[in-house]
Design a protein around this motif. Structure first.
Motif, PDB file in Angstrom:
ATOM      1  N   GLY A 246       0.785  -1.226   0.000  1.00 56.77           N
ATOM      2  CA  GLY A 246       0.000   0.000   0.000  1.00 56.77           C
ATOM      3  C   GLY A 246       0.819   1.278   0.000  1.00 56.77           C
ATOM      4  N   ILE A 247       2.074   1.216  -0.432  1.00 58.36           N
ATOM      5  CA  ILE A 247       2.943   2.398  -0.464  1.00 58.36           C
ATOM      6  C   ILE A 247       2.882   3.011  -1.854  1.00 58.36           C
ATOM      7  N   GLU A 248       2.507   4.262  -1.936  1.00 60.42           N
ATOM      8  CA  GLU A 248       2.398   4.952  -3.217  1.00 60.42           C
ATOM      9  C   GLU A 248       3.765   5.476  -3.660  1.00 60.42           C
ATOM     10  N   ASN A 249       4.027   5.335  -4.942  1.00 59.87           N
ATOM     11  CA  ASN A 249       5.275   5.816  -5.561  1.00 59.87           C
ATOM     12  C   ASN A 249       6.507   5.389  -4.760  1.00 59.87           C
ATOM     13  N   PRO A 250       6.816   4.098  -4.735  1.00 63.08           N
ATOM     14  CA  PRO A 250       7.980   3.608  -3.977  1.00 63.08           C
ATOM     15  C   PRO A 250       9.308   4.163  -4.473  1.00 63.08           C
ATOM     16  N   GLY A 251       9.305   4.832  -5.636  1.00 65.53           N
ATOM     17  CA  GLY A 251      10.547   5.411  -6.142  1.00 65.53           C
ATOM     18  C   GLY A 251      11.183   6.387  -5.181  1.00 65.53           C
ATOM     19  N   PHE A 252      10.398   6.966  -4.280  1.00 60.86           N
ATOM     20  CA  PHE A 252      10.961   7.895  -3.313  1.00 60.86           C
ATOM     21  C   PHE A 252      11.902   7.193  -2.337  1.00 60.86           C
ATOM     22  N   PHE A 253      11.790   5.860  -2.219  1.00 59.60           N
ATOM     23  CA  PHE A 253      12.739   5.120  -1.391  1.00 59.60           C
ATOM     24  C   PHE A 253      14.157   5.400  -1.864  1.00 59.60           C
ATOM     25  N   PHE A 254      14.357   5.333  -3.193  1.00 61.69           N
ATOM     26  CA  PHE A 254      15.702   5.527  -3.718  1.00 61.69           C
ATOM     27  C   PHE A 254      16.086   6.999  -3.805  1.00 61.69           C
TER      28      PHE A 254
END
Length: 393
Positions: A246-254
């Motif tokens: 349920g995490i939106e836009n996981p790209g922010f992890f990187f």
């Protein structure tokens, strides 16, 4: 006659080469969602890992050849050809929808990228003052990382549909097609062979075999292989896992992780030499194992980005320090060869990680996948631990 070394770092040639490097790294960062894209194609899931890592296969054959052939005299021509090769590969993704065609495109793409990076490094040896090499390569490593903090979330905003991803790759191909314009800033190439990279030494097979029998060298090569194997598994498979949580836009992890990597390298690089590098590497690897366990055990929107910060700190310390440790333990006449072997281990990890990760994920799921990367990170930390009693200089 070789070109004299410049007395300042930020020449137009240095800036142009780093601009091309940045653009190429940005294109590679587009593939953050490649696994997600593969799920939309008529391809069995057990092929995903192989296809993700196939671009690294070319380096196993090409890098030993490039180490001998490339120099400052022929680097500009290699850069231009490699950029066109990357552009054609990016365009070709729009016509590759099956295992064989995608594997061919991935290998061509990887071959062009390996040639490009090798040529850029060969050219940079001309334009970096010897007394500013540390600053120069520190800056280059930051430029290599920046796209991974910017591109993944931007791709998430653009769209998730297969056609949208292919359009993004076509745009990347256009960028690569126009990138040779930056090469016009470089002065005419020197005569081929007149300005090879400093310190290159012809090495016989017996030197290589003797080097690999050295316990410290073999240990550090295995540590680097395990480190990059775990890193690439997280990079390529995190998105599908995070979306399921349920995490939106996981790209922010990187974005967070890469900014942490950049920050710790800028702020902490001056302090790395003040500590025992084996201890520092071992502690950071153990910390990464803890982060991977936390991602697999209780990943929630509230903790996801906190874990990104700690992952970035671990990667930001472990990756440069283990290379520095390899440099320290190597005999002076073997340092160039060992650094090339380190690069080969990185490429091996970039293939083995997606391949193993894809196989585990298709048969077992995400929990065993995270158990796997926790395990190999602890093994890597333990291997470094065998070096704790030996003082490196």
């Amino acid at each position: 006659m070789t070109r004299p070394q410049p007395d300042r770092l930020f020449t137009r040639e240095f800036v142009a080469l780093n601009l091309v490097f940045f653009l190429a790294a940005a294109v590679m960062a587009l593939f953050f969602q490649f696994q997600h894209y593969l799920q939309t194609l008529p391809i069995p899931s057990w092929w995903f890992g192989f296809l993700i890592g196939a671009d690294s296969l070319a380096s196993f054959i090409l890098q030993p050849v490039l180490a001998v052939r490339l120099n400052g005299g022929n680097g500009r021509r290699w850069i231009v050809v490699s950029l066109f090769g990357m552009a054609l590969a990016l365009f070709a993704y729009s016509f590759a929808f099956h295992v064989v065609t995608l594997a061919i495109v991935r290998i061509i793409h990887g071959a062009a990228f390996v040639c490009l990076v090798s040529a850029i490094m060969a050219m940079l040896t001309i334009y970096i003052p010897r007394e500013k090499s540390g600053r120069a390569f520190g800056l280059i490593s930051v430029i290599r990382l920046l796209p991974y903090s910017i591109i993944p979330p931007l791709v998430g905003f653009v769209g998730e549909k297969p056609a949208e991803f292919r359009h993004i790759l076509v745009l990347g191909g256009l960028v690569m097609f126009l990138a040779p314009l930056a090469v016009l800033a470089l002065k005419p190439a020197l005569r081929e062979g007149t300005a090879g990279p400093a310190g290159v030494r012809a090495t016989h097979m017996r030197d290589l075999l003797a080097d690999l029998r050295d316990r410290k060298t073999a240990t550090l090569l295995m540590v680097q292989f395990l480190l990059y194997t775990s890193y690439t598994i997280v990079f390529f498979f995190l998105k599908g896992y995070a979306l399921g949580k349920g995490i939106e836009n996981p790209g922010f992890f990187f974005t967070i992780a890469t900014m942490a990597m950049i920050g710790v390298r800028i702020a902490g690089s001056a302090f790395f030499d003040r500590f025992n590098k084996a201890v520092l590497t071992g502690v950071s690897l153990a910390g990464l194992a803890a982060v991977y366990w936390a991602l697999g055990a209780f990943c929630r929107p509230g903790t996801f980005y906190v874990l990104a910060l700690f992952a970035g700190l671990g990667w930001g310390i472990a990756m440069p320090v283990v290379i520095a440790l390899m440099f320290d333990v190597s005999e002076p006449h073997l340092r160039s060869m060992n650094l090339n072997l380190s690069l080969l281990m990185m490429q091996a990890g970039f293939f083995a990680g997606p391949f193993a990760g894809g196989m585990i994920l298709s048969h077992e799921g995400y929990r065993p996948l995270f158990f796997f990367i926790v395990s190999i990170s602890l093994v890597a930390a333990g291997l470094v631990g065998t070096l704790f009693r030996r003082k490196t200089s």
